[in-house]
Each structure stands twice: as structure tokens, then as C-alpha cells.
Design a protein around this motif. Structure first.
Motif, PDB file in Angstrom:
ATOM      1  N   GLN A 144      13.230  13.591   8.338  1.00  0.00           N
ATOM      2  CA  GLN A 144      12.728  12.350   7.759  1.00  0.00           C
ATOM      3  C   GLN A 144      11.486  12.606   6.903  1.00  0.00           C
ATOM      4  OE1 GLN A 144      12.263   9.359  10.849  1.00  0.00           O
ATOM      5  NE2 GLN A 144      14.184  10.017  11.804  1.00  0.00           N
ATOM      6  N   VAL A 145      10.633  13.527   7.338  1.00  0.00           N
ATOM      7  CA  VAL A 145       9.461  13.888   6.527  1.00  0.00           C
ATOM      8  C   VAL A 145       9.922  14.555   5.232  1.00  0.00           C
ATOM      9  CG1 VAL A 145       7.437  15.384   6.410  1.00  0.00           C
ATOM     10  CG2 VAL A 145       7.899  14.077   8.486  1.00  0.00           C
ATOM     11  N   ARG A 146      10.919  15.424   5.348  1.00  0.00           N
ATOM     12  CA  ARG A 146      11.426  16.123   4.166  1.00  0.00           C
ATOM     13  C   ARG A 146      12.023  15.132   3.167  1.00  0.00           C
ATOM     14  NH1 ARG A 146      14.711  19.082   6.641  1.00  0.00           N
ATOM     15  NH2 ARG A 146      13.453  20.948   6.900  1.00  0.00           N
ATOM     16  N   GLN A 147      12.703  14.079   3.674  1.00  0.00           N
ATOM     17  CA  GLN A 147      13.353  13.096   2.814  1.00  0.00           C
ATOM     18  C   GLN A 147      12.391  12.015   2.324  1.00  0.00           C
ATOM     19  OE1 GLN A 147      16.615  11.548   5.120  1.00  0.00           O
ATOM     20  NE2 GLN A 147      17.424  13.590   5.543  1.00  0.00           N
ATOM     21  N   ARG A 153       0.817  -1.210   0.000  1.00  0.00           N
ATOM     22  CA  ARG A 153       0.000   0.000   0.000  1.00  0.00           C
ATOM     23  C   ARG A 153       0.852   1.261   0.000  1.00  0.00           C
ATOM     24  NH1 ARG A 153      -3.156  -1.248   5.376  1.00  0.00           N
ATOM     25  NH2 ARG A 153      -0.959  -1.678   5.877  1.00  0.00           N
ATOM     26  N   ARG A 154       2.102   1.152   0.482  1.00  0.00           N
ATOM     27  CA  ARG A 154       2.968   2.331   0.591  1.00  0.00           C
ATOM     28  C   ARG A 154       4.361   1.983   0.082  1.00  0.00           C
ATOM     29  NH1 ARG A 154       1.638   4.941   6.443  1.00  0.00           N
ATOM     30  NH2 ARG A 154       2.197   6.849   5.346  1.00  0.00           N
ATOM     31  N   PRO A 155       4.481   1.641  -1.188  1.00  0.00           N
ATOM     32  CA  PRO A 155       5.777   1.207  -1.701  1.00  0.00           C
ATOM     33  C   PRO A 155       6.865   2.262  -1.579  1.00  0.00           C
ATOM     34  CG  PRO A 155       4.223   1.589  -3.498  1.00  0.00           C
ATOM     35  CD  PRO A 155       3.439   1.622  -2.232  1.00  0.00           C
ATOM     36  N   ALA A 169      11.913   4.259   1.005  1.00  0.00           N
ATOM     37  CA  ALA A 169      12.527   5.317   1.808  1.00  0.00           C
ATOM     38  C   ALA A 169      13.103   4.773   3.105  1.00  0.00           C
ATOM     39  CB  ALA A 169      11.495   6.407   2.108  1.00  0.00           C
ATOM     40  N   ARG A 170      12.409   3.826   3.712  1.00  0.00           N
ATOM     41  CA  ARG A 170      12.915   3.292   4.986  1.00  0.00           C
ATOM     42  C   ARG A 170      14.108   2.368   4.773  1.00  0.00           C
ATOM     43  NH1 ARG A 170       7.163   2.798   8.291  1.00  0.00           N
ATOM     44  NH2 ARG A 170       7.036   5.041   8.656  1.00  0.00           N
ATOM     45  N   LEU A 220      15.712  -2.077  -4.862  1.00  0.00           N
ATOM     46  CA  LEU A 220      16.519  -1.449  -3.818  1.00  0.00           C
ATOM     47  C   LEU A 220      18.010  -1.567  -4.092  1.00  0.00           C
ATOM     48  CD1 LEU A 220      14.548  -2.444  -0.611  1.00  0.00           C
ATOM     49  CD2 LEU A 220      14.835  -0.150  -1.572  1.00  0.00           C
ATOM     50  N   ALA A 221      18.422  -2.607  -4.794  1.00  0.00           N
ATOM     51  CA  ALA A 221      19.837  -2.736  -5.132  1.00  0.00           C
ATOM     52  C   ALA A 221      20.293  -1.541  -5.954  1.00  0.00           C
ATOM     53  CB  ALA A 221      20.084  -4.033  -5.889  1.00  0.00           C
ATOM     54  N   ALA A 222      19.381  -1.026  -6.788  1.00  0.00           N
ATOM     55  CA  ALA A 222      19.712   0.147  -7.592  1.00  0.00           C
ATOM     56  C   ALA A 222      19.493   1.445  -6.832  1.00  0.00           C
ATOM     57  CB  ALA A 222      18.874   0.154  -8.870  1.00  0.00           C
ATOM     58  N   ALA A 223      18.654   1.410  -5.803  1.00  0.00           N
ATOM     59  CA  ALA A 223      18.321   2.623  -5.049  1.00  0.00           C
ATOM     60  C   ALA A 223      19.249   2.848  -3.862  1.00  0.00           C
ATOM     61  CB  ALA A 223      16.877   2.538  -4.558  1.00  0.00           C
TER      62      ALA A 223
END
Length: 536
Positions: free
Chosen positions: A402-405, A19-21, A26-27, A60-63
Motif C-alpha cells: 500500500q505504501v508502494r502504491q 490537505r492530502r488529496p 489513492a484510497r 475519480l470517475a476518470a481515475a
């Protein structure tokens, strides 16, 4: 005592919420930013509410650029071994050697069967895993001649081409709890990856289970130390200890260090999606555990962490409040070891809610007064509680970052704020009273929870100061509420980040100024008069 000597690993275990990819990504990036070694994901391909773990890991490996990736653990019945081996090797090559392979036999057989997998009995599932590990290792052995041939009961490979080889020796870590599977881990795997929550006896069960892994390794002619021992953990960071991994970071450090030295656990993977817990684990717990274990392995007599009296908000050396306290130790009140924390003198906002020049000042301390150890402690408690609030302020500013990022949503940030002492305090009674009087009441039978009235009676000269402090408490209450309102506004309109920044800057200016003022004027009277009549 068993320490297998492996380098320590600290990782995160995140929920792959479909629901929140964007938040999952980000986490995971946040785990890398705060210094964790590894980020892992559960793998339930039959669960439509989760992102596919292999697709997520590939993205994620690319991110990311440094952190390692692993399934925790991958569902073997729905992932064909040859294809899985090539997928792991390919992603390891593409990521520069950052992939590990967590494997499980499968557990939710109704769901597995509903999605095209074969239902297996427990013994059959162990045999299937044994065959799969053989196949995977054969596929990775690209330098061998001939094709891969494994004629198993559950997997049959007849001449599959080998390769590609991974970029580094990928660890095969198996989630296991039963004796036969534990012996298999010792015989064929590179690591054992159980979850502490699934051990009915808790950490005390690790010794017996470790022995079964060791038994399997020895029977296969392997050194048991070849098998890394990892552990999925969960817990809470709280101000006081309430159980295993339920307490301050210092308690976590002590308990995880014992697991390394007593049970050989060298990898700790925290099951948490909360950024604050992740950051505490990565930046406070992990470095301290590494240091203690390194000292023990070197034969050092370095002291074990002391039992803490405060929680994750307690300032650590080098932290913002810790730095201020260190500066403050150069001055202070004669005869009183406790020194008020100075105002940092920096203002982030042009908005002023009070005129600092009009603040009353407490009467001077009597010359030559001798402060007993109990009096010193009474004065010091105010600074300790304020340090807790300063650290919470630092957390608020971290939340804003964290909100900004995009690591944290405004709604999640609001939830963290609402759990903080500064939000829960009734500031009209005083930050200190709200935080401390309950404890005094419990231990001393004090029914009047207002320390300020006691100080008014003890020294009428303090009345103007206390009146001013109470007025400022009302202002601070409104400022904290303003941060909450800014978060609510941001939920409705993500473009209103500037309003949140202004609210947090105003909170920073008012809170740090107020806490310093209160300490300068109240620390010494508390040391002289105590919290209640007759205390000192």
C-alpha cells in the motif's frame, strides 16, 4: 422479518481531506481494488478543509474503472436542482453508468447561509427537497415533450430544456430521520440512506423508521420494496466482541446479515479511511454476508456464523496461515491432533541472523501418551496465537504494498505496525507468553506469567530449546524495530523504499522460521505439561 430482496451493495465512506488529496484518490482506488461496489463522500461546500465533493467524484470517475460513486449526501441548499441533474447525468454518461445521487435537505444552516444559501425551517427543507426531486426527474426525462415546469415555493423552473438522460437509472438516495421526510422517501425516492451513528437506539430503531418509509410508499401507490434501504456504518475490527460492529469480522458478518434479513438493509457503507479496515470489510465481511443472505433467500439451512474467539488476524480458509495449517495436517505427533505449522522454506533475504542448523531439538514425546481434550487445546493455543502473528506478518507485507502504491503513507503504516501484537509484545518473554499469559492470569489466577520457566522445571531436557527460543525472541524484537526504523526513514526520504522492503523481507524470514521451530518443539510439551503446574 423484512427482506426487500435487493442485491447487496458494500461501499466506503471516505473523508475528502483537502490537505492530502493524493491520498483520498489513492484510497478511493484502493476501495475499487479490494472489491467494494461503491465509494462515497460527505458534501459540505462551506468547509474549506474538504475537497469539493462533486469535483472529487468527477476526477475519480476518470481515475477508476468499475466502482460506483455517490455523494453521501449532497447538500441540496447549495446545489441548484437543474444544474445538479445535468451534472449527475453527464458524469453518469462519462463514467459508463457509475453514479448515484445521494441527497440531503441540509443541516448546518449558519454555514449554508454564510455561503449564499437560503436558511429554511425543517418543514420548508422537506418541501424544497420534494420540489428538487421532481425537477431532477423531469430534467432526466429527455424523451418527454416540452420543457420542465415546476412552480414550487422554493424552486421555480419555467420551461427548462430536458436532458441529458443518465446512462443508467440513477438512484436518488435520501438521508432522512424525521417522520415527514421518511414518508417523502417512501413516496418519491429510490433509496433511504441514514447513518447508524445518528440513530439513538441503534439498529433497533430501524424497524420503526422503515415502517414510516413503507407508509409513504403505500400511500403513493408504490410497493415499499421499490425503495432500497442503505446504511452508513462505522465500527472496529477487534479480536473479541465489545458491542455492535465492534469485534471480529465473523461478528460483523452475523450482525450485518441480520440487518438484511430483519430490516431489509441492502447497502452497507463503511465510514473508515484505514486501509486495513476497508480491506477486511471488502474481502472478509462482504463476501460472507452475500453468501449467507443468498442461502437464506434460497431457503437454505446454512448455519449462521459462529461466535468467534479471535479477531481479524485469525486466518481464514485459503489465507497464508490457513494454507500452511492444511499442509501440516498430513503429518504431526502421534496421538496429538494439533500439528505444528511447517516452515515455508522460502527465504526473501540473503541476510541470516542465526544458523538454523545449530538449533537444539526437544526430547521425543513418550510413546503411547494419551492427550486429553484439555491437553489438545493447550497445545493448539500456541498454534492459534502464532497464526495470529503470521496473519499480522501478512498485513505488514500488505502495508508495504500500500505504501508502494501510494494508498498509505509511511506514517500511517507505522501507526498500524505500532498497534500490532508483534510490536507490542515483549519478545524477550516470548511471543506466546506475551499474547496468552494475561488471559491465563485473568482466568486462572496465575501470577507467574512466564510459561517457559514452568516447562524448564517440568522437563529439564527442554532447557536448551527454551534458551534458544529466548535468544531468537531478542533477535525478532530487533527485527521488528528495524521495520519501524525503516518506516521512519521513509517518512524523511520517500526514496528509501528499498530499505523498507529489505526490513520486511528479513522480518518475514526470521519470524516464519522461528514460529515453525517453536511449534515443532513446544506444542507437544505444552499438551503434556500445560501452561502452569497442575493444569492438566
Amino acid at each position: 422479518m423484512t427482506d426487500y430482496g435487493h442485491e447487496l451493495l458494500f461501499g466506503g465512506f471516505l473523508t475528502p481531506d483537502a490537505r492530502r488529496p493524493e491520498q483520498v484518490v489513492a484510497r478511493a482506488r484502493f476501495c475499487e481494488q479490494v472489491g467494494l461496489d461503491l465509494v462515497t463522500f460527505q458534501d459540505h461546500p462551506y468547509q474549506p478543509g474538504f475537497l469539493d465533493s462533486w469535483t472529487l467524484m468527477s476526477y475519480l470517475a476518470a481515475a477508476t474503472s468499475r466502482i460506483r460513486l455517490a455523494g453521501n449526501v449532497l447538500n441540496l441548499p447549495l446545489r441548484q436542482p437543474v444544474v445538479l441533474a445535468r451534472s449527475v447525468a453527464s458524469l453518469d454518461l462519462l463514467s459508463g453508468g457509475r453514479v448515484e445521487l445521494g441527497l440531503g435537505t441540509g443541516a448546518f444552516w449558519d454555514a449554508i447561509e454564510a455561503n449564499g444559501g437560503r436558511r429554511l425551517a425543517p418543514g420548508q427543507a422537506v418541501d424544497a427537497l420534494d420540489e428538487a426531486i421532481r425537477i431532477i426527474r423531469e430534467v432526466w426525462a429527455a424523451d418527454r415533450r416540452g420543457g420542465v415546469r415546476v412552480d414550487g415555493e422554493h424552486y421555480r423552473v419555467v420551461g427548462a430544456k430536458r436532458g441529458p438522460a443518465p446512462a443508467h437509472p440513477v438512484g436518488i438516495w435520501v438521508g432522512a430521520y424525521k417522520p415527514r421526510l421518511l414518508r417523502l422517501v417512501g413516496r418519491t425516492a429510490d433509496g433511504w440512506l441514514p447513518s447508524l451513528a445518528y440513530l439513538p437506539k441503534g439498529p433497533g430503531e430501524l424497524a420503526d423508521l422503515n415502517a414510516l418509509v413503507d407508509e409513504g410508499a403505500t400511500a403513493a401507490g408504490r410497493d415499499p420494496a421499490e425503495v432500497r434501504r442503505l446504511l452508513n456504518i462505522s465500527g472496529r475490527f477487534t479480536r473479541t466482541g465489545a458491542g455492535f460492529l465492534d469485534g471480529p469480522p465473523q461478528q460483523w458478518v452475523r450482525e450485518l446479515t441480520e440487518l438484511v434479513l430483519e430490516h431489509g438493509t441492502s447497502g452497507f457503507i463503511l465510514g473508515a479511511d484505514d486501509p486495513t479496515s476497508i480491506e477486511l470489510f471488502a474481502q472478509e465481511v462482504a463476501p460472507a454476508v452475500r453468501e449467507l443472505v443468498a442461502a437464506e433467500r434460497a431457503g437454505s439451512t446454512a448455519p449462521k456464523p459462529a461466535t468467534p474467539t479471535a479477531g481479524p488476524e485469525t486466518p481464514v480458509p485459503g489465507g497464508p496461515a490457513g494454507e500452511q495449517r492444511e499442509v501440516a495436517r498430513t503429518g504431526g505427533i502421534a496421538g496429538l491432533a494439533v500439528t505444528p505449522t511447517p516452515d515455508p522454506g522460502v527465504r526473501h533475504s540473503d541476510h541470516r541472523l542465526w544458523d538454523e542448523s545449530t538449533r537444539p531439538v526437544a526430547p521425543p514425546a513418550p510413546a503411547g501418551h494419551v492427550y486429553s481434550p484439555q491437553a489438545q487445546a493447550a497445545g493448539g493455543h500456541l498454534v492459534d496465537v502464532h497464526d495470529h502473528l503470521r496473519q499480522e506478518l501478512s498485513q505488514v507485507r500488505d502495508l508495504l504494498d500500500q505504501v508502494r502504491q501510494g494508498v498509505l503513507s509511511a506514517g500511517d503504516a507505522r501507526g498500524v505496525l505500532n498497534r500490532m501484537t508483534m510490536r507490542q509484545n515483549n519478545w524477550t518473554l516470548g511471543a506466546y507468553c506475551a499474547a496468552y499469559c494475561t488471559m491465563v492470569t485473568q482466568h486462572h489466577g496465575l501470577e507467574d506469567d512466564a510459561i517457559f520457566p514452568h516447562l524448564r522445571r517440568a522437563d529439564p531436557g527442554l532447557t536448551p530449546v527454551i534458551d534458544r527460543l529466548e535468544q531468537e525472541h531478542v533477535v525478532i524484537h530487533d527485527v521488528v524495530e528495524g521495520v519501524d526504523r525503516a518506516l521512519v526513514a521513509l517518512i524523511g526520504d520517500p526514496g528509501r523504499l528499498a530499505g523498507l522492503q529489505q526490513a520486511v523481507d528479513l522480518l518475514t524470514d526470521t519470524l516464519l522460521s522461528h514460529l515453525s521451530y517453536e511449534e515443532r518443539n513446544i506444542v507437544e510439551p505444552l499438551a503434556r505439561y500445560g501452561f502452569y503446574p497442575g493444569q492438566l
